[in-house]
Every structure is written in structure tokens, then in C-alpha cells.
Design an enzyme around this catalytic site. Sequence first.
Site, short mmCIF file in Angstrom:
data_model
loop_
_atom_site.label_atom_id
_atom_site.label_comp_id
_atom_site.label_asym_id
_atom_site.label_seq_id
_atom_site.Cartn_x
_atom_site.Cartn_y
_atom_site.Cartn_z
N HIS A 174 -33.04 -7.08 -17.48
CA HIS A 174 -33.49 -7.05 -19.28
C HIS A 174 -32.43 -8.00 -20.32
O HIS A 174 -31.94 -7.77 -21.04
CB HIS A 174 -33.96 -6.10 -20.16
CG HIS A 174 -35.55 -6.29 -19.56
ND1 HIS A 174 -36.97 -6.51 -20.04
CD2 HIS A 174 -35.56 -5.05 -18.90
CE1 HIS A 174 -37.35 -6.38 -18.89
NE2 HIS A 174 -37.51 -5.17 -18.02
N THR A 175 -31.66 -8.07 -19.24
CA THR A 175 -30.05 -9.36 -19.90
C THR A 175 -30.16 -10.57 -19.47
O THR A 175 -29.65 -10.84 -20.66
CB THR A 175 -29.29 -8.42 -18.94
OG1 THR A 175 -29.32 -8.65 -17.47
CG2 THR A 175 -28.59 -7.08 -19.52
N GLY A 231 -41.78 -5.56 -8.57
CA GLY A 231 -40.81 -5.96 -8.89
C GLY A 231 -40.01 -6.98 -7.66
O GLY A 231 -38.68 -6.59 -8.50
N SER A 261 -40.75 -9.89 -7.15
CA SER A 261 -40.06 -11.79 -7.63
C SER A 261 -41.08 -13.25 -6.23
O SER A 261 -40.58 -13.64 -6.22
CB SER A 261 -38.75 -12.02 -7.88
OG SER A 261 -38.46 -11.41 -8.96
N SER A 262 -42.35 -12.02 -6.45
CA SER A 262 -42.94 -12.35 -5.24
C SER A 262 -43.62 -14.13 -6.24
O SER A 262 -44.28 -14.92 -5.29
CB SER A 262 -44.34 -12.27 -5.22
OG SER A 262 -45.06 -11.24 -5.22
N SER A 263 -43.79 -13.80 -7.57
CA SER A 263 -43.79 -15.36 -8.10
C SER A 263 -42.81 -16.05 -8.05
O SER A 263 -43.39 -16.97 -7.91
CB SER A 263 -44.23 -14.50 -9.52
OG SER A 263 -43.03 -14.12 -10.73
N ASP A 307 -34.50 -14.50 -11.94
CA ASP A 307 -35.61 -14.56 -10.58
C ASP A 307 -36.08 -15.49 -9.81
O ASP A 307 -35.97 -15.97 -8.43
CB ASP A 307 -36.92 -13.67 -11.00
CG ASP A 307 -37.51 -12.87 -11.17
OD1 ASP A 307 -36.23 -12.01 -11.30
OD2 ASP A 307 -37.74 -12.12 -11.92
N TYR A 354 -43.39 -7.38 -21.41
CA TYR A 354 -42.06 -8.15 -21.13
C TYR A 354 -41.33 -8.62 -22.46
O TYR A 354 -41.07 -8.85 -23.17
CB TYR A 354 -42.75 -8.22 -20.02
CG TYR A 354 -41.24 -8.89 -19.53
CD1 TYR A 354 -40.08 -8.09 -18.96
CD2 TYR A 354 -40.92 -11.10 -20.21
CE1 TYR A 354 -38.79 -9.61 -18.56
CE2 TYR A 354 -39.71 -11.80 -19.56
CZ TYR A 354 -39.08 -10.61 -18.98
OH TYR A 354 -37.55 -11.94 -18.59
C1 GLA Z 1 -38.81 -9.75 -14.75
C2 GLA Z 1 -38.12 -11.31 -14.89
C3 GLA Z 1 -36.30 -11.77 -15.07
C4 GLA Z 1 -36.02 -10.76 -15.58
C5 GLA Z 1 -36.48 -8.82 -15.04
C6 GLA Z 1 -35.57 -7.70 -16.07
O1 GLA Z 1 -38.08 -9.65 -13.32
O2 GLA Z 1 -38.50 -12.35 -14.63
O3 GLA Z 1 -35.99 -12.84 -15.68
O4 GLA Z 1 -35.94 -10.62 -17.15
O5 GLA Z 1 -37.74 -8.90 -15.69
O6 GLA Z 1 -34.39 -7.53 -15.64
#
Ligand code: GLA
Length: 385
Positions: A36-37, A125, A127-129, A173, A223
Site C-alpha cells: 500500500h505504498t 493476492g 495479481s492474476s488481474s 502489480d 482498498y
Molecule cells: C494491490 C494493488 C497494488 C498495491 C497492493 C498493495 O495488489 O493492485 O497496486 O496497492 O494491492 O500494496
Amino acid sequence: MSATLIKDVKETFIKKFKTDPLLIFSPGRINIIGEHTDYNDGYVFPAAVNKGIAAAIHKSNTGKCTAIALDLDSTIEFELDKLKPSKEGNWENYVLGVVAEIQNRNKVIGDFNAVFKGNIPGGAGMSSSAALENSVVFGLNELFDLGLTKHEMILISQKAEHNYVGVNCGIMDQYASMFGIKDNALHLDCRTVESKPYKIDFKDHQLMLINTNVKHSLSDSAYNDRRSACESISKLLGIKALRDATEADLETIIDKVTPANYQKGLYVIQENSRTLKAAKAIEDGDLTTLGSLIYQSHEGLSNQFKVSCDELDFLVEQAKKNKNVLGARMMGGGFGGCTINLISKTEAKAFSETVAKAYKNKFNTDCSVYFIELSEGTHIVNNQL
Ligand code: GLA
């Protein structure tokens, strides 16, 4: 493993569309630290992995586009001049969104067909997207000679997520999936969108992911709420993003924010500095310090930024009880998905078995364990399979 995926999408494509497709593999990612940075213009430390999405894609001459998600057994048809987002949560939004964003940049594409198959469970978590979005933009760029740079492509993928999926994600991601380098993690500055590769020597340790196999509802809106909270704090401080703030700066507006938002801002400032410290620890080969920063990251995500859940906290607690785990934390947006664990190679299997049992006892459901390799970003696969 990805070879099987590639074979499956290729065979289906040829059977259905009677022509040889362009083949692409687009990876998911892990993130060592820096959560979340990214949307605060801060630092992150992701890496592309050997799990992701395989795509077979080629031009169509039928006056329409067809896209098939093999794992979901789902087919959609659409016309390029009549694009609109599909129902929230539907996979096709990642594809339609990318197409729409390419067109928004006044790039001309023709009709196309595509077949996709992946090996990252949704909601892990990992990032398949982003992997799917990048496979589409990368494939279309190649097929229609769009001349997009990788940086332009990831911005298109990110905008697709904002405008068609409804998640105001940062750039981590899409960047990690597109720019991944084999055996390296990427220390990415999300302001300049430039990274430094780190070939990490984990010595007698390794990374292991444990998937809670849960994704709590409302995670997308939570989010977006976190992002808005961070932006409102930046505004109060008169800065572009929280990356520019120190803890002392935050103190100056303590009366103007809720205690909950104060903690969120503090988390981001601290996580950003942890990510810089982690880079130093890696340079020094100091895995103990790296592990402790990873544990601190989880504390912050759980207690200050409030994006963890019982299942993730439980897995991290189990890790803390085991001296062979140097660090563990939730990974990605939160509210479910995986923990990332830095664990002794010889103890990884035993630990994963103990945790699996404890998890089943506690939640009456199974967790899954993944061993991953740091891998190359989105790329064309040689068609000679
Ligand atoms: C998801 C978002 C990213 C990032 C993370 C948290 O994966 O797609 O951009 O913000 O959460 O670090």
C-alpha cells in the site's frame, strides 16, 4: 508448468479459430515488502513469478472479437466500437478495459480473438488481474504494431483496472508483471516508475507463500477507501503524496484527522522507510533484519492500516512461533490471499505441514502452499511447442 498452459491455449485457439496464434506468458507477482505504498508514490519490492496467465491471440476477420477464459469455461464476444464494462467482478472487464484504454489513446486496433488460461488462483493476492491485463496489451501491441513502450502498456493496464474493474490500484502489480527479471526482485520507486533489480541471495532460506484461500467481500471498496484516506492526508499536509511526509509532519495535523486515519498515514510513512531499510538489509546479506522488517510490515498492515483478516493473522502468528521463519506477512491488497514467508529451506516442508493442520483445525478449511521462482516479465513464447 507454464508450458502446459501455453499448450492448452494454443490447442484450443487452433481448434476454434483455425489459425496459429501469437503466444504470450504474463506472470503474477509476489511482493517482499512495501504494501500500500505504491499509490503513495512510495517504494515497493516485488518480483514476477513462474505462475501467471498464458494467452493465445490473433487477428479476427469475422467483424467481431471473441475471448475465451479456459479455466472458467467462459466465452465472450464483443465489438470494438461498442465497448462497455460488464457486470462488476466479471473477468472480461480486464480484457475490455485494456481494449478501451488502448482506443482512448487513439491507437487503432482491429478485431481479434484470444484464449486465456492461468495457474494463479483468483484472490490469492498474486495479481492474476495484472497478468491478464498485461497479456492483452502486450499481445495487441504486437499484433497491431501499436509501438507502445512497456511503460505505456502498464499505464493502460492500470487504467483498465481503474475504469473497468473499479479498483484504484497503484502501479506495482502491472510493473512487476511486465518488467520482471529472472531470479531478481525489483526495488521500484513508484514516483519515477523506475526500478533497480536485486539478485537476492537467500542463502539457506527461501520464500514460501501460504494461501488462506479466502477473499473477503468488500475488499475492493476497502482498498479504494484506503487510497482516499491517504490522499486526504496528503492534501491536509499540502504535499503530492505520503511519500513526501515524515512522522513529524504527520504530528502537525494530528488534530485534523481521525485517530484511525492518523494510524493509516503513519503506517504508510513507516512502511516506506521499512522498504528502504529492506533494500539495505538485502545488500548487506542480512536476512535476519529483512525478516524482522517483514514481520513489522504485517503488524502495521494488521493493526494500523487494517487490511488483514483473521486467517492471515493466524498464519503469521504460526510463523512467529517457529524460529525457522525469519519473517512473514500478508501480501498484496489484503483481506485474504497469501502470506509470504522467509523460511529455512530445510524446514519449509515441515512448517507447511504443521501450519496446514493448525489452519484446518481453526478455520475448517484448507490453506495452500506455493513455492515460487522469481521469473521473467510478460513475454512472447516461442511457437515451436
Ligand atoms: C494491490 C494493488 C497494488 C498495491 C497492493 C498493495 O495488489 O493492485 O497496486 O496497492 O494491492 O500494496
